[in-house]
Enzyme design. Structure first.
Site, PDB file in Angstrom:
ATOM      1  N   GLN A  48      37.929  26.795  50.830  1.00  0.00           N
ATOM      2  CA  GLN A  48      36.793  27.248  50.036  1.00  0.00           C
ATOM      3  C   GLN A  48      36.936  27.067  48.523  1.00  0.00           C
ATOM      4  O   GLN A  48      35.919  26.951  47.832  1.00  0.00           O
ATOM      5  CB  GLN A  48      36.465  28.699  50.377  1.00  0.00           C
ATOM      6  CG  GLN A  48      36.020  28.874  51.824  1.00  0.00           C
ATOM      7  CD  GLN A  48      35.620  30.296  52.164  1.00  0.00           C
ATOM      8  OE1 GLN A  48      35.114  31.023  51.334  1.00  0.00           O
ATOM      9  NE2 GLN A  48      35.872  30.683  53.408  1.00  0.00           N
ATOM     10  N   CYS A  63      37.857  35.338  45.493  1.00  0.00           N
ATOM     11  CA  CYS A  63      37.912  34.458  44.327  1.00  0.00           C
ATOM     12  C   CYS A  63      37.006  34.979  43.211  1.00  0.00           C
ATOM     13  O   CYS A  63      35.976  34.394  42.893  1.00  0.00           O
ATOM     14  CB  CYS A  63      37.527  33.032  44.688  1.00  0.00           C
ATOM     15  SG  CYS A  63      37.967  31.852  43.388  1.00  0.00           S
ATOM     16  N   ASP A  65      41.607  38.547  52.819  1.00  0.00           N
ATOM     17  CA  ASP A  65      40.458  39.252  52.256  1.00  0.00           C
ATOM     18  C   ASP A  65      40.193  40.601  52.910  1.00  0.00           C
ATOM     19  O   ASP A  65      39.646  41.511  52.283  1.00  0.00           O
ATOM     20  CB  ASP A  65      39.201  38.379  52.378  1.00  0.00           C
ATOM     21  CG  ASP A  65      39.270  37.121  51.533  1.00  0.00           C
ATOM     22  OD1 ASP A  65      40.184  37.036  50.679  1.00  0.00           O
ATOM     23  OD2 ASP A  65      38.425  36.233  51.715  1.00  0.00           O
ATOM     24  N   LYS A 110      41.474  38.899  45.957  1.00  0.00           N
ATOM     25  CA  LYS A 110      41.319  38.236  47.248  1.00  0.00           C
ATOM     26  C   LYS A 110      41.271  36.723  47.028  1.00  0.00           C
ATOM     27  O   LYS A 110      40.197  36.135  46.848  1.00  0.00           O
ATOM     28  CB  LYS A 110      40.056  38.752  47.937  1.00  0.00           C
ATOM     29  CG  LYS A 110      40.125  40.265  48.209  1.00  0.00           C
ATOM     30  CD  LYS A 110      38.915  40.784  48.940  1.00  0.00           C
ATOM     31  CE  LYS A 110      38.975  42.290  49.121  1.00  0.00           C
ATOM     32  NZ  LYS A 110      40.122  42.754  49.913  1.00  0.00           N
ATOM     33  N   THR A 111      42.456  36.103  47.008  1.00  0.00           N
ATOM     34  CA  THR A 111      42.580  34.669  46.742  1.00  0.00           C
ATOM     35  C   THR A 111      43.523  34.026  47.747  1.00  0.00           C
ATOM     36  O   THR A 111      44.337  34.701  48.382  1.00  0.00           O
ATOM     37  CB  THR A 111      43.128  34.405  45.324  1.00  0.00           C
ATOM     38  OG1 THR A 111      44.506  34.839  45.272  1.00  0.00           O
ATOM     39  CG2 THR A 111      42.327  35.148  44.264  1.00  0.00           C
ATOM     40  N   ALA A 171      45.970  32.174  46.917  1.00  0.00           N
ATOM     41  CA  ALA A 171      47.318  32.326  46.375  1.00  0.00           C
ATOM     42  C   ALA A 171      47.922  33.659  46.802  1.00  0.00           C
ATOM     43  O   ALA A 171      49.135  33.756  47.044  1.00  0.00           O
ATOM     44  CB  ALA A 171      47.279  32.221  44.853  1.00  0.00           C
ATOM     45  N   CYS A 218      44.363  32.660  39.997  1.00  0.00           N
ATOM     46  CA  CYS A 218      42.985  32.200  39.915  1.00  0.00           C
ATOM     47  C   CYS A 218      42.926  31.027  38.935  1.00  0.00           C
ATOM     48  O   CYS A 218      42.987  31.241  37.722  1.00  0.00           O
ATOM     49  CB  CYS A 218      42.079  33.331  39.448  1.00  0.00           C
ATOM     50  SG  CYS A 218      40.326  32.906  39.466  1.00  0.00           S
TER      51      CYS A 218
END
Length: 404
Positions: A47, A165, A302, A310-311, A313, A345
């Site tokens: 995404q 993100c 998530d 919430k990423t 990474a 991010c």
């Protein structure tokens, strides 16, 4: 692939996205057997590429691959949707009416996009000059709108509450403004950025860089504010101050809008949800990622109720912790894996400049590069290829194979 939805497994992983697939691969590498992945979707999506597609910097088709080629060898893929979980009976209910039982459960179903939480948004998104990079099919439309806009008013907004993100609503604003500047029309476009936070970012150093970036483009930033309703046919958004409650309206030429987000409804209504969390996220210890009340359940990604961003990474750092702690729990040992809240991010500031914002639970910069160059706490020039090519390569060939 398995369609047997009535048998018992040693380990069941709900969700085969970034978090679930990474844990499955790491478990297999650690020697785990009898592992099942529950997910109905044929496609797996990377995404982070959707923002670049929305900004005309990538092809959205490059963000997806058939899931059948990504399920680790030796893992059973149950191609069905989870609709319930009973942690007392150790069972997961499936949409087709079957159920699977487990000895250990990993919750990684992601979150849901709550389009209906903003009045008018669900009815108009994708039409009336609106788009959202949070949907695969709409990311190319965002680029169409940006290219077509030569004057007027552009609105970019972020909703309240945790979202995946969280930098994405800002990234597309900067990519759009950069394009309009290079086209020579930025001065003819009134750009607005609506953010629910009191600052541009939760870390002062990064917040200042983003504030300077927005100011450099002449973007009007509405802090501590959110879109409270959308009138698509009238091409108007209503902005509400989260401090005073006052509202104002803006007529837009184009608008990039992001819905509020929360845990899937079936997770919210389950015994695994944190009863004090309005988002219904899974109630886990923020360091061990083990459920606070059901020790045979772990969660990451998530859906996990941690204060980290919430990423992808974050998942890369959570997955080895979950696997280590699952093995410790299986052997009756004290849990040794610790997640420090690391998240990253990569914020695109223009077609050439990138800010790699890395941080952890301390909410301080946490650069992962051990070398003095480049200084990743400052904007990097010509590093967008890292986001477009380098990170996807690491994702498809490293993360999803349990290697990084």
């Amino acid at each position: 692939m398995s369609h047997d939805s009535s048998r018992a497994y040693t380990i069941v992983i709900v969700g085969a996205g970034t978090a679930g697939a990474t844990v499955a691969a790491r478990l297999r590498r650690a020697g785990a057997r009898d592992v099942a992945l529950v997910d109905p979707d044929d496609w797996h999506y990377y995404q982070p590429l959707w923002t670049l597609a929305g900004g005309g910097r990538a092809d959205v088709q490059d963000s997806r691959r058939p899931r059948s080629g990504l399920v680790p060898r030796g893992v059973s893929w149950i191609q069905d949707a989870a609709v319930g979980v009973d942690p007392e009976r150790r069972t997961v209910q499936l949409r087709d009416g079957g159920e699977v039982s487990y000895r250990q459960l990993v919750m990684a179903p992601g979150l849901q996009l709550d389009w209906t939480k903003i009045p008018g948004l669900a009815q108009t998104i994708g039409s009336n000059g609106t788009s959202s990079n949070y949907r695969f099919d709409l990311a190319p439309r965002t680029w169409d709108l940006i290219r077509a806009t030569r004057s007027g008013t552009a609105v970019f907004a972020m909703p309240s509450g945790p979202i995946k993100c969280a930098g994405a609503p800002q990234k597309i604003a900067y990519l759009a403004a950069d394009h309009w500047r290079r086209e020579g029309v930025l001065g003819d476009i009134d750009v607005h950025l609506v953010l629910p936070m009191p600052g541009m970012f939760g870390i002062p150093k990064f917040a200042q860089i983003l504030a300077d970036t927005a100011a450099g483009y002449g973007i009007t930033v509405h802090l501590s504010s959110e879109i409270s309703s959308v009138d698509g046919p009238g091409r108007t958004v209503t902005i509400r101050s989260l401090v005073t409650g006052r509202t104002s309206e803006i007529e837009y030429t184009m608008a990039h809008l992001v819905p509020p987000q929360s845990a899937p409804d079936w997770v919210k209504s389950s015994a695994l949800a944190d009863p004090s969390d309005p988002g219904g996220y899974v109630d886990v210890d923020q360091h061990t990622l083990q459920h606070r009340r059901y020790p045979d359940v772990f969660a990451l990604g998530d859906v996990a109720g941690t204060p980290s961003s919430k990423t992808g990474a974050a998942v890369r750092h959570q997955a080895p912790v979950v696997v280590r702690n699952m093995l410790d729990a299986w052997r009756g040992r004290e849990l040794t894996g610790r997640y420090d809240g690391y998240a990253s991010c990569p914020l695109t500031l223009s077609h050439r400049r990138l800010l790699l914002a890395e941080f952890d639970y301390s909410m301080q910069p946490a650069p992962s590069n051990p070398l003095p160059w480049p200084d990743t706490t400052e904007p990097l020039v010509d590093f967008n290829q890292l986001k477009k090519t380098g990170l996807p390569l690491m994702y498809w060939h490293g993360m999803l194979r349990g290697l990084v």
